[in-house]
Design an enzyme around this catalytic site. Structure first.
Site, mmCIF file in Angstrom:
data_model
loop_
_atom_site.group_PDB
_atom_site.id
_atom_site.type_symbol
_atom_site.label_atom_id
_atom_site.label_comp_id
_atom_site.label_asym_id
_atom_site.label_seq_id
_atom_site.Cartn_x
_atom_site.Cartn_y
_atom_site.Cartn_z
ATOM 1 N N CYS A 1 23.662 50.738 12.660
ATOM 2 C CA CYS A 1 24.970 51.338 12.886
ATOM 3 C C CYS A 1 24.782 52.848 13.093
ATOM 4 O O CYS A 1 23.989 53.480 12.414
ATOM 5 C CB CYS A 1 25.969 51.147 11.750
ATOM 6 S SG CYS A 1 26.387 49.429 11.471
ATOM 7 N N ARG B 1 20.972 52.213 17.557
ATOM 8 C CA ARG B 1 21.049 51.811 16.146
ATOM 9 C C ARG B 1 21.823 50.507 15.943
ATOM 10 O O ARG B 1 21.847 49.961 14.856
ATOM 11 C CB ARG B 1 21.719 52.918 15.325
ATOM 12 C CG ARG B 1 21.000 54.241 15.391
ATOM 13 C CD ARG B 1 21.753 55.296 14.620
ATOM 14 N NE ARG B 1 21.686 55.052 13.206
ATOM 15 C CZ ARG B 1 20.755 55.530 12.397
ATOM 16 N NH1 ARG B 1 19.808 56.294 12.881
ATOM 17 N NH2 ARG B 1 20.765 55.256 11.127
ATOM 18 N N TRP C 1 25.878 47.434 14.153
ATOM 19 C CA TRP C 1 24.941 46.321 14.020
ATOM 20 C C TRP C 1 25.524 45.471 12.907
ATOM 21 O O TRP C 1 25.566 45.895 11.757
ATOM 22 C CB TRP C 1 23.547 46.838 13.666
ATOM 23 C CG TRP C 1 22.511 45.760 13.656
ATOM 24 C CD1 TRP C 1 21.795 45.314 14.732
ATOM 25 C CD2 TRP C 1 22.070 44.990 12.536
ATOM 26 N NE1 TRP C 1 20.947 44.308 14.346
ATOM 27 C CE2 TRP C 1 21.092 44.083 12.996
ATOM 28 C CE3 TRP C 1 22.402 44.958 11.190
ATOM 29 C CZ2 TRP C 1 20.448 43.177 12.174
ATOM 30 C CZ3 TRP C 1 21.759 44.045 10.355
ATOM 31 C CH2 TRP C 1 20.787 43.172 10.859
ATOM 32 N N ASN D 1 28.090 53.046 7.528
ATOM 33 C CA ASN D 1 26.755 52.525 7.874
ATOM 34 C C ASN D 1 26.093 52.089 6.575
ATOM 35 O O ASN D 1 25.933 52.905 5.674
ATOM 36 C CB ASN D 1 25.927 53.623 8.557
ATOM 37 C CG ASN D 1 24.480 53.214 8.762
ATOM 38 O OD1 ASN D 1 24.173 52.028 8.839
ATOM 39 N ND2 ASN D 1 23.598 54.194 8.849
ATOM 40 N N GLY D 2 25.719 50.802 6.491
ATOM 41 C CA GLY D 2 25.077 50.313 5.270
ATOM 42 C C GLY D 2 25.838 49.121 4.726
ATOM 43 O O GLY D 2 26.604 48.477 5.440
ATOM 44 N N GLU E 1 0.469 43.442 17.381
ATOM 45 C CA GLU E 1 1.415 44.355 18.011
ATOM 46 C C GLU E 1 1.798 43.866 19.414
ATOM 47 O O GLU E 1 2.964 43.933 19.813
ATOM 48 C CB GLU E 1 0.808 45.778 18.050
ATOM 49 C CG GLU E 1 1.618 46.836 18.759
ATOM 50 C CD GLU E 1 3.011 47.071 18.175
ATOM 51 O OE1 GLU E 1 3.324 46.546 17.101
ATOM 52 O OE2 GLU E 1 3.796 47.756 18.855
ATOM 53 N N LYS F 1 5.579 42.989 20.526
ATOM 54 C CA LYS F 1 6.245 43.613 21.672
ATOM 55 C C LYS F 1 6.852 42.546 22.575
ATOM 56 O O LYS F 1 7.990 42.640 22.997
ATOM 57 C CB LYS F 1 5.272 44.435 22.530
ATOM 58 C CG LYS F 1 4.853 45.803 22.089
ATOM 59 C CD LYS F 1 5.939 46.827 21.960
ATOM 60 C CE LYS F 1 6.648 46.704 20.650
ATOM 61 N NZ LYS F 1 6.254 47.579 19.579
ATOM 62 N N GLU G 1 9.885 40.589 20.878
ATOM 63 C CA GLU G 1 11.126 41.315 20.612
ATOM 64 C C GLU G 1 11.895 41.672 21.875
ATOM 65 O O GLU G 1 13.115 41.758 21.846
ATOM 66 C CB GLU G 1 10.921 42.542 19.714
ATOM 67 C CG GLU G 1 10.261 43.728 20.347
ATOM 68 C CD GLU G 1 10.140 44.917 19.393
ATOM 69 O OE1 GLU G 1 11.053 45.167 18.607
ATOM 70 O OE2 GLU G 1 9.110 45.601 19.441
ATOM 71 N N HIS H 1 -9.415 27.519 12.820
ATOM 72 C CA HIS H 1 -8.773 27.016 11.598
ATOM 73 C C HIS H 1 -7.334 26.576 11.856
ATOM 74 O O HIS H 1 -6.542 26.488 10.931
ATOM 75 C CB HIS H 1 -8.838 28.091 10.509
ATOM 76 C CG HIS H 1 -10.238 28.478 10.178
ATOM 77 N ND1 HIS H 1 -11.023 27.734 9.328
ATOM 78 C CD2 HIS H 1 -11.014 29.487 10.643
ATOM 79 C CE1 HIS H 1 -12.224 28.300 9.263
ATOM 80 N NE2 HIS H 1 -12.241 29.356 10.055
ATOM 81 N N LYS I 1 17.199 49.833 16.185
ATOM 82 C CA LYS I 1 16.020 50.693 16.107
ATOM 83 C C LYS I 1 15.668 51.026 14.664
ATOM 84 O O LYS I 1 14.508 51.063 14.294
ATOM 85 C CB LYS I 1 16.309 51.966 16.896
ATOM 86 C CG LYS I 1 15.164 52.945 16.931
ATOM 87 C CD LYS I 1 14.141 52.553 17.941
ATOM 88 C CE LYS I 1 12.948 53.465 17.955
ATOM 89 N NZ LYS I 1 11.781 52.780 18.534
HETATM 90 O O1 M6R Z 1 11.312 53.276 11.774
HETATM 91 P P1 M6R Z 1 10.193 52.406 11.282
HETATM 92 O O2 M6R Z 1 8.882 52.750 11.882
HETATM 93 O O3 M6R Z 1 10.126 52.342 9.785
HETATM 94 O O4 M6R Z 1 10.562 50.950 11.784
HETATM 95 C C1 M6R Z 1 9.774 49.850 11.465
HETATM 96 C C2 M6R Z 1 10.109 48.661 12.304
HETATM 97 O O5 M6R Z 1 11.461 48.323 12.158
HETATM 98 C C3 M6R Z 1 9.809 48.884 13.782
HETATM 99 O O6 M6R Z 1 8.491 49.261 13.993
HETATM 100 C C4 M6R Z 1 10.123 47.603 14.603
HETATM 101 O O7 M6R Z 1 9.228 46.601 14.256
HETATM 102 C C5 M6R Z 1 10.073 47.915 16.100
HETATM 103 N N1 M6R Z 1 11.233 47.367 16.743
HETATM 104 C C6 M6R Z 1 8.899 47.348 16.792
HETATM 105 O O8 M6R Z 1 8.873 47.634 18.143
#
Ligand code: M6R
Length: 614
Positions: free
Chosen positions: A2, A27, A76, A102-103, A487, A491, A494, A510, A609
């Site tokens: 948010c 956000r 959000w 927010n929260g 990673e 990517k 997501e 395994h 984000k």
């Molecule tokens: O702001 P942060 O680095 O703490 O965020 C951590 C994760 O939420 C963040 O890296 C998330 O996995 C990304 N969307 C990955 O691309």
């Protein structure tokens, strides 16, 4: 999660709020809304829409409203589905207070029950409306909104921030912070408040970061802050933000993610220039002498983070053990915070976070501090909560990252963690001078290697075109490129919504080998390493089962090139530096597949984000 924005001053409030929401939309984008007080009118103007900000903007097109005070929100969803009625701002039952939040208000259900018994009607399913109505109830008893908020927040459980105003006082905005970030932008005859500085940059660079339990009274002329912790009016120092406004814009790129990928060579150059001195020594300007001594004496390290930052921690951990010879473990924040960690003052806990606001990482930091460990935050967003609360901070200087999928922030974290490992090795005398010098010489070349990869990256487009309709992908890597496999898979899933799984190549036999067929591409990260022969054997095993092999390898590796259906090469570097390079083609591969599938790359579904709720 948010985004909140508030404005009071001489400008037209609505464009300021909408511009701010554009910057904050990363956000959350389930709905957007604004509330303002039209000039010389006694009724709120409230407009909200489900979905992205563009839907709200379209709706706003039909209205012309002159207002100099207002609040805005991009959501959000937590409590209540994404819908217009659940969108913020919320107005209290008496119609006097407009509020954004927010929260999470954890005891909202109990409070709602109590308020309903008093005859209050609720329009939405949100916890936010409960907050608005509780404040409304207190406001009915006390003539000052400031007092009403103070009383109400003492009854609200959870972690959240609020910005609100009453139509009975068109000269004042009130803001309250408990854990979730709020930053005040200071102007001339105007003031702003937002969830983060990017929304403020077009207007001001002078900011005040609110602290937990701060209750701010903001007028066009002044800002006063009352701390509910100390029960006193406090002075919070302002700071100047040096982020470039242009960095938070697309600058001709179709997506922020692509632009941010292309910024990586410059970001890495900035980091290396800042951290490596002329004499070749590593220097962290923000580490006090006392903290440096602590680094020399600690006995264990823990890397704690979430998502992409967790993958950076895995690489950092390998580097710390290899060079600084300290036992180092890596854990995701959400597991750490509820585990029984055996930390003490001989431990160093490294919190890695782009936003500096991730709820689980913040909780982990507080837990580590409570246990007496030394805490070091590796953070991108200057002034963020984690940066401020940790014993020491090293900034990653990646600049604003707007795309939800982290790219430049990741390679910046990698470079920073590697430098930290080399630095700790140096001060603990666990590395020979010649080896240290060689690593410094090689890491300095990384920005140019990165630029070369990006120059050649289009070659990889055909590979993405071949496979973009597939629904399952397997990523394999070993050693410091096992995190690269994780990673790369993160990517892809997501932003493209395809299923992608990262695995340690040695674990293939395994279980995952059962997945190998002629339909699922296997992305093998096989750059030069002392385990390359093992990786080649894994690839042979995949081929023997009719699997599709996409290999990321070191330039000139003909055998690998011949073996793979598609091959993308990266320059030769010492193995520990290779994750900074091998991830770039994987970022691009994920990006292309997402675009070819028509996905919303910068704002993928269900994500935000900055994850400020657990
Ligand atoms: O702001 P942060 O680095 O703490 O965020 C951590 C994760 O939420 C963040 O890296 C998330 O996995 C990304 N969307 C990955 O691309």
């Amino acid at each position: 999660m948010c985004g909140i924005i508030g404005y009071i001053g001489y400008r037209d409030a609505i464009p300021v709020l909408v511009n701010g929401l554009e910057k904050l939309e990363y956000r959350g984008y389930d709905s957007a809304g604004i509330a303002c007080l039209p000039h010389q009118k006694e009724r709120f103007f409230v407009i909200k829409e489900k979905g992205k900000l563009s839907a709200l903007k379209e709706k706003l097109g039909d209205f012309s409203v002159e207002a100099h005070l207002g609040i805005g929100h991009t959501r959000w969803a937590t409590h209540g589905e994404p819908s217009r009625v659940n969108a913020h701002p919320h107005i209290d039952a008496a119609g006097k207070i407009a509020l954004v939040h927010n929260g999470i208000i954890e005891n909202y259900a109990t409070l709602k029950n109590i308020l309903q018994k008093k005859g209050m009607r609720f329009l939405s399913q949100t916890d936010t409306e409960v907050g608005a109505n509780l404040i409304g109830l207190h406001y009915h008893k006390t003539p000052k909104l400031f007092d009403a908020v103070q009383r109400a927040v003492s009854e609200l459980h959870g972690f959240f921030s609020l910005v609100l105003f009453t139509k009975e006082d068109p000269e004042t905005l009130i803001a309250y912070k408990r854990s979730n970030p709020l930053v005040i932008g200071l102007g001339q005859r105007e003031n702003f408040i937002a969830s983060d500085v990017t929304a403020l940059l077009p207007y001001t660079r002078e900011v005040i970061y609110l602290e937990d339990e701060d209750l701010a009274v903001i007028t066009a002329k002044e800002v006063s802050i009352y701390s509910l912790k100390t029960r006193s009016w406090v002075k919070r120092r302002s700071s100047t933000v040096n982020w470039d406004v242009a960095q938070a814009q697309k600058q001709g790129f179709p997506h922020f993610m692509l632009k941010e990928m292309y910024e990586q060579p410059d970001v890495l150059k900035t980091i290396l220039n800042k951290r490596i001195q002329k004499n070749g020594e590593i220097f962290f300007d923000t580490l006090s002498k006392k903290f440096q001594t602590q680094l020399k004496n600690i006995e264990r390290v823990s890397m704690i983070s979430c998502g992409t930052a967790y993958h950076a921690g895995l690489v950092g951990s390998i580097a710390i053990e290899k060079y600084a010879k300290i036992s180092c473990r890596t854990q995701v924040s959400s597991e750490f915070r509820y585990g029984d960690s055996l930390l003490n003052k001989k431990d160093l806990v490294v919190l890695i976070t782009q936003s500096g606001e991730t709820a689980d990482t913040l909780a982990a930091l507080r837990e580590a501090k409570a246990k007496g460990a030394a805490t070091l935050a590796i953070v991108n967003v200057v002034g963020s909560t984690i940066a401020r609360e940790a014993d020491a901070v090293i900034y990653t200087h990646a600049g604003p990252e707007i795309g939800v999928a982290s790219t430049k922030a990741y390679t910046a974290q990698l470079a920073t963690l590697l430098l930290l490992a080399f630095y700790m090795a140096k001060i603990r005398r666990t590395i020979a001078d010649a080896d240290f010098k060689k690593l410094i010489k090689e890491i300095k070349k990384i920005p140019q290697h990165c630029a070369k990869i990006l120059k050649e990256i289009k070659k990889f487009e055909t590979c993405a075109q071949k496979h973009y309709t597939r629904r399952n992908f397997l990523y394999l890597g070993r050693g410091c490129n096992y995190p690269t496999a994780l990673e790369g898979a993160l990517k892809l899933k997501e932003i493209s919504y395809a299923h992608a799984h990262g695995y340690a190549a040695g674990e293939m036999k395994h279980g995952p080998i059962a997945l190998i067929d002629h339909e699922q591409p296997v992305i093998c990260i096989a750059s030069n390493s002392f385990t390359i022969d093992k990786m080649i054997s894994n690839i042979q095993e995949i081929r023997a089962r009719d699997g599709i092999v996409i290999a990321i390898g070191t330039e000139g590796h003909r055998e690998l090139e011949k073996m793979a259906d598609d091959f993308f090469s990266v320059p030769a570097v010492p193995e520990i530096l290779s994750p900074i390079l091998t991830v770039i083609p994987l970022q691009f591969f994920a990006y292309k597949i997402a675009v070819l599938n028509g996905r919303d790359v910068d704002q993928p579904r269900n994500l935000a984000k900055s994850v400020t709720v657990e």
